[in-house]
Enzyme design. Structure first.
Site, PDB file in Angstrom:
ATOM      1  N   LYS A 146       0.850  -1.186   0.000  1.00  0.00           N
ATOM      2  CA  LYS A 146       0.000   0.000   0.000  1.00  0.00           C
ATOM      3  C   LYS A 146       0.886   1.236   0.000  1.00  0.00           C
ATOM      4  O   LYS A 146       2.039   1.129   0.406  1.00  0.00           O
ATOM      5  CB  LYS A 146      -0.932  -0.021   1.208  1.00  0.00           C
ATOM      6  CG  LYS A 146      -0.255   0.373   2.532  1.00  0.00           C
ATOM      7  CD  LYS A 146      -1.252   0.640   3.617  1.00  0.00           C
ATOM      8  CE  LYS A 146      -0.599   1.425   4.726  1.00  0.00           C
ATOM      9  NZ  LYS A 146      -1.387   1.676   5.887  1.00  0.00           N
ATOM     10  N   LYS A 180      -2.105 -11.658   9.566  1.00  0.00           N
ATOM     11  CA  LYS A 180      -2.093 -11.917  11.007  1.00  0.00           C
ATOM     12  C   LYS A 180      -2.813 -13.216  11.327  1.00  0.00           C
ATOM     13  O   LYS A 180      -3.858 -13.523  10.762  1.00  0.00           O
ATOM     14  CB  LYS A 180      -2.759 -10.759  11.759  1.00  0.00           C
ATOM     15  CG  LYS A 180      -1.917  -9.499  11.731  1.00  0.00           C
ATOM     16  CD  LYS A 180      -2.433  -8.472  12.696  1.00  0.00           C
ATOM     17  CE  LYS A 180      -1.528  -7.266  12.702  1.00  0.00           C
ATOM     18  NZ  LYS A 180      -0.260  -7.521  13.376  1.00  0.00           N
ATOM     19  N   GLU A 214      -3.510   3.430  17.823  1.00  0.00           N
ATOM     20  CA  GLU A 214      -2.057   3.541  17.910  1.00  0.00           C
ATOM     21  C   GLU A 214      -1.700   4.583  18.973  1.00  0.00           C
ATOM     22  O   GLU A 214      -2.458   5.537  19.169  1.00  0.00           O
ATOM     23  CB  GLU A 214      -1.476   3.992  16.576  1.00  0.00           C
ATOM     24  CG  GLU A 214      -1.711   3.017  15.443  1.00  0.00           C
ATOM     25  CD  GLU A 214      -1.157   3.554  14.127  1.00  0.00           C
ATOM     26  OE1 GLU A 214      -0.078   3.124  13.725  1.00  0.00           O
ATOM     27  OE2 GLU A 214      -1.816   4.424  13.531  1.00  0.00           O
ATOM     28  N   HIS A 238      -7.042  -1.575   5.770  1.00  0.00           N
ATOM     29  CA  HIS A 238      -7.025  -2.529   6.888  1.00  0.00           C
ATOM     30  C   HIS A 238      -8.406  -2.746   7.528  1.00  0.00           C
ATOM     31  O   HIS A 238      -8.862  -3.872   7.691  1.00  0.00           O
ATOM     32  CB  HIS A 238      -6.075  -2.053   7.985  1.00  0.00           C
ATOM     33  CG  HIS A 238      -4.679  -1.786   7.510  1.00  0.00           C
ATOM     34  ND1 HIS A 238      -4.027  -2.623   6.627  1.00  0.00           N
ATOM     35  CD2 HIS A 238      -3.809  -0.793   7.792  1.00  0.00           C
ATOM     36  CE1 HIS A 238      -2.820  -2.142   6.398  1.00  0.00           C
ATOM     37  NE2 HIS A 238      -2.667  -1.037   7.086  1.00  0.00           N
ATOM     38  N   LYS A 329      -4.389   7.933  15.870  1.00  0.00           N
ATOM     39  CA  LYS A 329      -3.017   8.010  16.382  1.00  0.00           C
ATOM     40  C   LYS A 329      -3.003   8.742  17.721  1.00  0.00           C
ATOM     41  O   LYS A 329      -3.897   9.509  18.018  1.00  0.00           O
ATOM     42  CB  LYS A 329      -2.137   8.740  15.386  1.00  0.00           C
ATOM     43  CG  LYS A 329      -1.986   7.962  14.093  1.00  0.00           C
ATOM     44  CD  LYS A 329      -0.896   8.519  13.229  1.00  0.00           C
ATOM     45  CE  LYS A 329      -0.677   7.653  12.011  1.00  0.00           C
ATOM     46  NZ  LYS A 329      -0.113   6.337  12.310  1.00  0.00           N
TER      47      LYS A 329
END
Ligand code: NAD
Length: 486
Positions: A146, A180, A214, A238, A329
């Site tokens: 990406k 994952k 995050e 995602h 974030k």
């Protein structure tokens, strides 16, 4: 339980951008681990390539340093053995230099893969030269990272550029979330058990939450990030992929196109999102760190570092069940999880004092991957019937012992899948385009109104309004908590 390692065929993997950050932090350590595990067998080669002034010897030193830095426990003999498989070709993606050397080095009788770990603006030049220098074969694979465009038009252009030289079955678009372990386990839980699937619909599922939080800010990527924002950088790829895996119909077989066809149907069933179902934010400065606007050096930036959305999948299975997505974030903790919140029982046979609980299935992607199902039981002891919910915990590290402690990094699995020729966990071109077709009007809706993201305090769960997104529906986000490390 002992995990089985099935070696892959002998391969030549060329890493364009082999001296870059992604190669150093992810690709090289992943390959080393697969070598150490015995999956990458003797004869296979990793060929780093870049414009930088390296030769094979100095590149081997670069690779050894990367292993040193990113892999805690490595034996020097294993590193030395791995380094023998490492080579370097200096070339310019846009020039003539180096291509003949690469052509000479490549073997036609082994699996060939080319990892485009460079800026997307170079994809076309690389693809074109791999073809014109007759380096690639009809079976070669290319791996691209990406961002796959920044809107539908640029994604189409990028796809067309790649498809001018390679067939779709040769193109591996990486979304490392799909590599994952828990994400694949989600499919195992859904489709390998009889327990969940009959309940997996709007009749029984109250709502779904997907959170990717995050703690870090945009760091040194400020200029890049400011052109992107949380919607483009995280949701379009995602979070969308996770939503697809939760919402998709069972494919007839666990095969690449069968799975990807079902994911595509989900994306196409997504409703447009109204602007009152979107909350965007920008982190503020605190005593120690700068705020978003200083980080991106753009005091008037309207780009979001946080976004929460309420999304509907309009099909028979999901009509009426909202999917709440959020990512940001500088939040309270680093964690990614999916929460499937079931409805209450249709009727309670217990009196009010017993209380009532609902079942919640939590799929934790990071840290500490695992799956947790909250079930209702009686609180032990005398004193009447009181209901409590307790976790049925499938934290892999606890349930599976040493095997789980060896969970491969997403890049390890995905690179091995490239060599095996298995595209199940990679995004197909039409999926990417459908995701942008849904995303573009959402971005356009706030761009055209010039709407300003809400400032939020670092170390929190984002702007207050994102809590309201659920509160006004009588629901609550799950806490953003620290679940340990991985
Ligand atoms: P980087 O800037 O650290 O490295 C770029 C590499 O490309 C270097 O090896 C450089 O020598 C090489 N290069 C540049 N121009 C070249 C040319 N003309 N010919 C040949 N080689 C050339 O970038 P990065 O962070 O490693 O990212 C690579 C790609 O992966 C980018 O598209 C990025 O968006 C994507 N990506 C990176 C990360 C990450 O964590 N770093 C995560 C997701 C996606």
């Amino acid at each position: 339980m002992v995990s089985r390692v099935i070696p892959v065929d002998v391969f030549d993997l060329v890493v364009f951008g082999g001296t870059g950050d992604l190669a150093r932090r992810k690709i090289i350590p992943a390959l080393y681990r697969r070598f150490r595990a015995g999956q990458m067998i003797e004869g296979s080669r990793v060929i780093g390539s870049a414009r930088s002034d390296f030769d094979t010897e100095s590149y081997r030193a670069f690779v050894a340093e990367a292993i040193d830095e990113f892999i805690a426990d490595h034996a020097s003999e294993t590193v030395a053995a791995f380094l023998k498989s490492v080579h370097f070709v200096k070339l310019d993606a846009t020039g003539k230099e180096g291509w003949a050397d690469l052509a000479k080095l490549m073997r036609k009788d082994v699996v060939q893969a080319f990892y485009f770990s460079v800026a997307p603006s170079l994809f076309g030049a690389l693809a074109e030269r791999l073809e014109s220098h007759k380096i690639a074969t009809a079976d070669s694979r290319i791996v691209v990272e990406k961002p796959f465009g920044r809107d539908l038009a640029s994604a189409k252009e990028l796809n067309a550029t790649l498809e001018a030289h390679f067939d779709e079955h040769q193109i591996y678009r990486i979304d490392h979330y799909l590599g994952k372990e828990t994400v694949q386990n989600l499919m195992a839980v859904r489709f390998g058990n009889v327990l969940f699937e009959p309940l997996w619909n709007a009749l029984f599922v109250d709502h779904v939450q997907i959170t990717v939080a995050e703690t870090v800010g945009v760091g040194g990527r400020g200029a890049y990030y400011d052109r992107s924002g949380a919607m483009r950088d995280m949701v379009q790829n995602h979070l969308m992929q996770l939503l697809c895996l939760i919402a998709m119909e069972p494919p007839a077989r666990f095969e690449p196109d069968a799975v990807r066809d079902e994911k595509l149907k989900v994306i196409r069933a997504l409703d447009p999102v109204r602007h009152d179902q979107i909350v965007r934010g920008q982190y503020k400065a605190d005593g120690e760190q700068q705020g978003y606007l200083e980080d991106v050096e753009h005091p008037d930036s309207l780009t979001e570092s946080f976004i929460a959305l309420k999304v509907h999948v309009s099909n028979w299975r999901w009509k009426g069940t909202p999917f709440y997505l959020r990512t940001g974030k500088r939040l309270k903790a680093r964690m990614s999880e999916i929460v499937v919140a079931f409805k209450p029982t249709p009727h309670s046979i217990f009196d009010e004092e017993a209380g009532s609980k609902t079942n919640v299935l939590t799929i934790r992607l990071q840290p500490n991957e695992g799956i947790n199902l909250r079930v209702t039981i009686k609180e032990p002891g005398p004193g009447g019937m009181r209901l409590v919910d307790v976790p049925l915990d499938m934290t892999f590290a606890d349930a599976l012992g040493p095997v789980a402690r060896e969970i491969p990094d997403a890049y390890e699995r995905l690179i091995m899948d490239v060599i095996r020729g298995n595209q199940t966990l990679f995004m197909r071109g039409d999926e990417v385009e459908a995701a942008w077709a849904w995303t573009d009007p959402i971005i356009e809706s706030w761009t055209s109104r010039g709407s300003r993201p809400h400032p939020y305090d670092p170390g929190t769960t984002g702007p207050e309004d994102s809590l309201m997104l659920l509160h006004r529906d009588g629901r609550r986000w799950r806490e953003i908590e620290d679940y340990g490390t991985d």
